[in-house]
Design a protein around this motif. Structure first.
Motif, PDB file in Angstrom:
ATOM      1  N   GLY A  81       0.776  -1.229   0.000  1.00 24.53           N
ATOM      2  CA  GLY A  81       0.000   0.000   0.000  1.00 24.53           C
ATOM      3  C   GLY A  81       0.804   1.273   0.000  1.00 24.53           C
ATOM      4  O   GLY A  81       0.234   2.375  -0.092  1.00 24.53           O
ATOM      5  N   ARG A  82       2.129   1.166   0.085  1.00 22.77           N
ATOM      6  CA  ARG A  82       2.984   2.352   0.120  1.00 22.77           C
ATOM      7  C   ARG A  82       3.694   2.540  -1.221  1.00 22.77           C
ATOM      8  O   ARG A  82       4.101   1.567  -1.848  1.00 22.77           O
ATOM      9  CB  ARG A  82       4.053   2.218   1.210  1.00 22.77           C
ATOM     10  CG  ARG A  82       3.506   2.147   2.617  1.00 22.77           C
ATOM     11  CD  ARG A  82       4.625   1.859   3.614  1.00 22.77           C
ATOM     12  NE  ARG A  82       5.094   0.470   3.539  1.00 22.77           N
ATOM     13  CZ  ARG A  82       6.322   0.106   3.222  1.00 22.77           C
ATOM     14  NH1 ARG A  82       7.225   1.036   2.883  1.00 22.77           N
ATOM     15  NH2 ARG A  82       6.664  -1.168   3.210  1.00 22.77           N
ATOM     16  N   GLU A  83       3.860   3.785  -1.640  1.00 23.53           N
ATOM     17  CA  GLU A  83       4.634   4.063  -2.842  1.00 23.53           C
ATOM     18  C   GLU A  83       6.114   4.008  -2.489  1.00 23.53           C
ATOM     19  O   GLU A  83       6.585   4.759  -1.639  1.00 23.53           O
ATOM     20  CB  GLU A  83       4.291   5.436  -3.416  1.00 23.53           C
ATOM     21  CG  GLU A  83       5.074   5.729  -4.707  1.00 23.53           C
ATOM     22  CD  GLU A  83       4.779   7.094  -5.281  1.00 23.53           C
ATOM     23  OE1 GLU A  83       3.941   7.179  -6.202  1.00 23.53           O
ATOM     24  OE2 GLU A  83       5.387   8.078  -4.792  1.00 23.53           O
ATOM     25  N   ILE A  84       6.836   3.117  -3.153  1.00 28.87           N
ATOM     26  CA  ILE A  84       8.284   3.014  -2.964  1.00 28.87           C
ATOM     27  C   ILE A  84       9.006   3.796  -4.061  1.00 28.87           C
ATOM     28  O   ILE A  84       9.928   4.555  -3.793  1.00 28.87           O
ATOM     29  CB  ILE A  84       8.731   1.542  -2.992  1.00 28.87           C
ATOM     30  CG1 ILE A  84       7.956   0.727  -1.952  1.00 28.87           C
ATOM     31  CG2 ILE A  84      10.228   1.438  -2.751  1.00 28.87           C
ATOM     32  CD1 ILE A  84       8.144   1.172  -0.520  1.00 28.87           C
ATOM     33  N   VAL A  85       8.546   3.608  -5.298  1.00 31.48           N
ATOM     34  CA  VAL A  85       9.105   4.315  -6.457  1.00 31.48           C
ATOM     35  C   VAL A  85       7.938   4.834  -7.285  1.00 31.48           C
ATOM     36  O   VAL A  85       7.031   4.058  -7.619  1.00 31.48           O
ATOM     37  CB  VAL A  85       9.974   3.377  -7.323  1.00 31.48           C
ATOM     38  CG1 VAL A  85      10.553   4.137  -8.518  1.00 31.48           C
ATOM     39  CG2 VAL A  85      11.096   2.754  -6.493  1.00 31.48           C
ATOM     40  N   PRO A  86       7.928   6.114  -7.623  1.00 30.00           N
ATOM     41  CA  PRO A  86       6.820   6.629  -8.435  1.00 30.00           C
ATOM     42  C   PRO A  86       6.709   5.870  -9.759  1.00 30.00           C
ATOM     43  O   PRO A  86       7.701   5.629 -10.446  1.00 30.00           O
ATOM     44  CB  PRO A  86       7.210   8.090  -8.661  1.00 30.00           C
ATOM     45  CG  PRO A  86       8.076   8.444  -7.497  1.00 30.00           C
ATOM     46  CD  PRO A  86       8.851   7.187  -7.206  1.00 30.00           C
ATOM     47  N   GLU A  87       5.486   5.502 -10.104  1.00 30.79           N
ATOM     48  CA  GLU A  87       5.262   4.684 -11.290  1.00 30.79           C
ATOM     49  C   GLU A  87       5.805   5.335 -12.554  1.00 30.79           C
ATOM     50  O   GLU A  87       6.414   4.672 -13.400  1.00 30.79           O
ATOM     51  CB  GLU A  87       3.765   4.403 -11.445  1.00 30.79           C
ATOM     52  CG  GLU A  87       3.421   3.527 -12.635  1.00 30.79           C
ATOM     53  CD  GLU A  87       1.949   3.213 -12.731  1.00 30.79           C
ATOM     54  OE1 GLU A  87       1.548   2.552 -13.704  1.00 30.79           O
ATOM     55  OE2 GLU A  87       1.182   3.629 -11.828  1.00 30.79           O
TER      56      GLU A  87
END
Length: 532
Positions: A304-310
């Motif tokens: 559920g967390r953004e690690i790297v912006p898509e």
């Protein structure tokens, strides 16, 4: 050792595996302005019926055991991610031949060129954070960095280096690492190498990628190894993963590298990859790598967390350079993204893949099928045999087709044989029957130098000559071959056991040697050492 697999006939040099691009891929679709969400769905001519993926996973124990038996590798670990979950993670065999400690899902391996797609994820994070762009010139943050062409020096970008299109020769700088030179020195020496086909030719370069990673680290204000920890390993809770050899060495549950000796694998060498750490120096477990694969399949998100912006990650995972042009009109080409091989399987599905290997004892493979929400990673503690790739390809077949379409192991074994093949022009040869005598040994002795490789010394030791070369330096006994030609047996990541090299002296009219050339160092025309 790290080597691309583009199907070209050029002789591989030994640190040269490790990124084996296995699949081709069409260029990424570009959305129409104002219709960013209108990308066509992945299409395939082969349906994956319900339950087929689960059946494929159910066969992994059998596949791994069979591959261990056929290849003889001492240890192997495998993990599979489906959607946002690790659905399989197991170890097989032992960490070190002759000892009982088993491999499990937490055993840490040197992953060789599987470091590259992880490094691409780190850079994508920094792109998303606005620290750099994929098209940022390397010299914007490494002002001391130079290539032989001033215009290319000014324009070569982070993306150029990550897609191996800088124009540098294949595996540029690996030979200097073999001689014991450090990262900064190797990167500085790249300025002396010839360039060919800037943004036109794919030449796999560990130190080209390392230069770009160093530029990103400088822009970020911290060493690469710390940056990778902070933006990728720690957010993904990859607690056993590191870009430092010292951390790998401290791991109690670690796999020891093996090389083939006769019919068996032996723990004979230890690869020290810190100098090219962004390209090949990561160590990790399949449990940790499964968390990274989950992030990739989830378009940069994890739990559920953004690690790297898509948007920043997408360029790394889509075709940026033709790595293997089609050999025939009906053949699929191979492509490379920014640190990741990208391609298309026979079914028409997009595949992300990368291989890694050290000739001194590691062979690894990852494959992801995003449209099927499935990924597999295979790590082994032996020099490349094709076992890791064959297991991954067999699993992918079962996922897509419900059956294994061919025996992948002999196919990969044959293609990878050249990676661990000895080097040198004297392999398999004997001195000529009409052998000419050497000059007095003292006439060859002295100090020599080479602008690219550095200094070397030829000394008389007893009744023989000895070559001392490299930063350490390494000593090699020279055996007279014919006239002014001497043979020796180099040994390193790029010169496997069994290598037989030729060292050829040039002498002046007075009989004194003025220079010598080493055959395996002369690939780019820089192998001559001149008397100082």
């Amino acid at each position: 050792m790290l080597r691309d697999f583009t199907g070209r006939s050029t002789r591989p040099s030994l640190a040269r595996i490790t990124a084996i691009v296995l699949f081709g891929l069409s260029l990424p679709w570009a959305p129409t302005p104002g219709h960013a969400d209108s990308s066509p769905a992945q299409t395939s001519g082969v349906e994956i019926p319900p339950g087929q993926i689960e059946k494929a996973i159910g066969r992994l124990d059998e596949l791994a055991a069979d591959m261990m038996k056929r290849s003889g590798v001492p240890g192997m670990a495998v993990a599979v991610v489906q959607g946002d979950k690790t659905v399989y993670a197991k170890g097989f065999g032992v960490r070190k031949a002759g000892e009982a400690a088993p491999v499990d899902a937490d055993t840490v391996f040197q992953i060789a060129s599987l470091s590259k797609p992880l490094t691409g994820s780190v850079v994508a994070h920094q792109v998303g954070a606005g620290i750099v762009k994929w098209d940022t010139p390397v010299i914007a943050h490494l002002p001391w960095f130079r290539l032989s062409d001033p215009w290319i020096t000014d324009h070569v970008t982070i993306g150029d280096m990550f897609s191996h299109r800088s124009g540098l020769p294949d595996h540029a700088g690996d030979d200097l690492e073999d001689l014991g030179h450090g990262r900064r020195h190797v990167l500085e020496q790249l300025r002396l190498l010839p360039l060919h086909g800037f943004r036109q030719i794919y030449n796999y370069t560990n130190f080209g990628m390392t230069a770009a990673a160093e530029a990103v680290a400088q822009a970020s204000g911290k060493p690469w190894e710390i940056l990778a920890e902070e933006v990728l390993y720690e957010p993904l809770d990859m607690a056993s993963t590191s870009s430092r050899f010292a951390d790998f060495e401290k791991q109690a549950n670690r796999a020891i590298g093996h090389v083939k000796v006769g019919n068996d694998y032996e723990p004979k060498y230890q690869r020290l990859p810190d100098e090219q750490s962004p390209a090949g120096g990561v160590s990790s477990s399949v449990r940790d790598l499964a968390r990274w694969m989950t992030m990739i399949l989830q378009n940069g998100r994890f739990e559920g967390r953004e690690i790297v912006p898509e948007a920043a990650l997408l360029p790394a995972l889509t075709a940026q350079m033709i790595a293997a042009p089609s050999a025939t009109v009906d053949a699929r080409p191979g492509f490379y993204g920014y640190g990741m091989g990208v391609g298309v399987s026979p079914s028409g599905r997009m595949i992300l893949s990368h291989s890694g290997a050290f000739a001194l004892g590691a062979s690894t493979y990852v494959a992801m099928i995003p449209s099927a929400d499935i990924a597999i990673v295979v790590l082994t503690n032996a020099s490349p045999s094709g076992a890791a790739e064959a297991l991954g390809a067999s699993f992918a077949d079962l996922v897509e087709f419900g059956k294994i379409t061919r025996d992948w192991f002999p196919a990969y074994a044959a293609r990878l044989a050249s990676v661990t093949a000895p080097v040198g022009t004297l392999i398999g040869k004997s001195p000529p029957a009409d052998q000419k005598p050497a000059a007095p040994l003292a006439s060859y002795a002295g100090a020599y130098g080479n602008d690219y490789f550095g200094n070397a010394v030829i000394a008389v030791v007893g009744n023989e000559l000895e070559l001392m070369i490299g930063k350490a330096p390494t000593k090699y006994r020279l055996t007279h071959w014919n006239g002014d030609v001497f043979a020796f047996h180099p040994s390193s990541e790029n010169q496997p056991d069994g290598s037989v090299a030729a060292l050829t002296f040039e002498r002046n009219a007075g009989g004194t040697a003025t220079a010598f050339t080493i055959d395996y160092l002369d690939e780019n025309g820089l192998g001559q050492f001149v008397r100082r």
